[in-house]
Write a protein that holds these residues in place. Sequence first.
Motif, mmCIF file in Angstrom:
data_model
loop_
_atom_site.group_PDB
_atom_site.id
_atom_site.type_symbol
_atom_site.label_atom_id
_atom_site.label_comp_id
_atom_site.label_asym_id
_atom_site.label_seq_id
_atom_site.Cartn_x
_atom_site.Cartn_y
_atom_site.Cartn_z
ATOM 1 N N CYS A 1 0.864 -1.185 0.000
ATOM 2 C CA CYS A 1 0.000 0.000 0.000
ATOM 3 C C CYS A 1 0.895 1.226 0.000
ATOM 4 O O CYS A 1 1.807 1.335 0.826
ATOM 5 N N TYR A 2 0.640 2.123 -0.935
ATOM 6 C CA TYR A 2 1.410 3.359 -1.033
ATOM 7 C C TYR A 2 0.465 4.548 -0.882
ATOM 8 O O TYR A 2 -0.593 4.591 -1.519
ATOM 9 N N HIS A 3 0.850 5.514 -0.070
ATOM 10 C CA HIS A 3 0.129 6.781 0.054
ATOM 11 C C HIS A 3 0.794 7.726 -0.936
ATOM 12 O O HIS A 3 2.006 7.940 -0.883
ATOM 13 N N LEU A 4 -0.003 8.301 -1.836
ATOM 14 C CA LEU A 4 0.527 9.085 -2.945
ATOM 15 C C LEU A 4 0.147 10.554 -2.855
ATOM 16 O O LEU A 4 -0.828 10.918 -2.203
ATOM 17 N N ALA A 5 0.909 11.355 -3.570
ATOM 18 C CA ALA A 5 0.525 12.733 -3.866
ATOM 19 C C ALA A 5 0.124 12.735 -5.336
ATOM 20 O O ALA A 5 0.827 12.165 -6.167
ATOM 21 N N GLY A 6 -1.001 13.316 -5.664
ATOM 22 C CA GLY A 6 -1.442 13.334 -7.057
ATOM 23 C C GLY A 6 -2.922 13.060 -7.185
ATOM 24 O O GLY A 6 -3.696 13.347 -6.281
ATOM 25 N N GLN A 7 -3.306 12.460 -8.314
ATOM 26 C CA GLN A 7 -4.712 12.226 -8.642
ATOM 27 C C GLN A 7 -5.421 11.281 -7.681
ATOM 28 O O GLN A 7 -6.587 11.454 -7.392
ATOM 29 N N VAL A 8 -4.719 10.248 -7.222
ATOM 30 C CA VAL A 8 -5.305 9.297 -6.280
ATOM 31 C C VAL A 8 -4.533 9.361 -4.974
ATOM 32 O O VAL A 8 -3.402 9.828 -4.926
#
Length: 153
Positions: A98-105
Motif C-alpha cells: 500500500c502506497y500513500h501518494l501525492a497526485g490524482q489518487v
Amino acid sequence: MDQLDETDKVILRTLQKDAKKTAKEIAASLKLTTSPVYDRIRRLERLGFIKKYVAILDKTLINRTVTSICQVSMRYHNETFIENFEQEIKKLPEVQRCYHLAGQVDFVLEIHVRSLEEYHDFVKYKLSKIENIGSLNSTFVLKEIKQSSEFYI
C-alpha cells in the motif's frame, strides 16, 4: 549511505539475492575470513540496513494468481480519516503493498487473490467497508514482467 564500504555493499547484494547464504559462504566469495563477515552482517542488521529475512513464495503454487492494482481516492483528507484507512488496510492480508501518494489518487494497493470472484468479495465485504473511500479503480495484471525485492546499491 556513507556508512557502507564496498565490502558491505557486496554483502548486502549477496543477501538480497539469497538470504540463506552463510557468513562462511559470503566470506569465501570475498576471500575473507568468516568472523569479520559475520560481524559486518550483524552490524548491518543492528544499523537497520537489513530489516528482516524472508522467503519469497511462488504465487502460482500458493494459488494467488490474480493480482490487482487498486487506486483509492478518499472523500476527505483530514489526518484522522487517513490514519484510519492506513490502519484498516494493514489488517487485510490480501493487500501485499500500500502506497500513500501525492497526485490524482490517494492510495495504490497491490492485492493478491485466488480468483476474480474472491476479488469481488474482497472489495464488497472488506475494502468498501472502510470509512471515507470516495472511489476505487481496479486494474488487473495480465503478465508480470519484472518482480524484484532487490535494491540497487
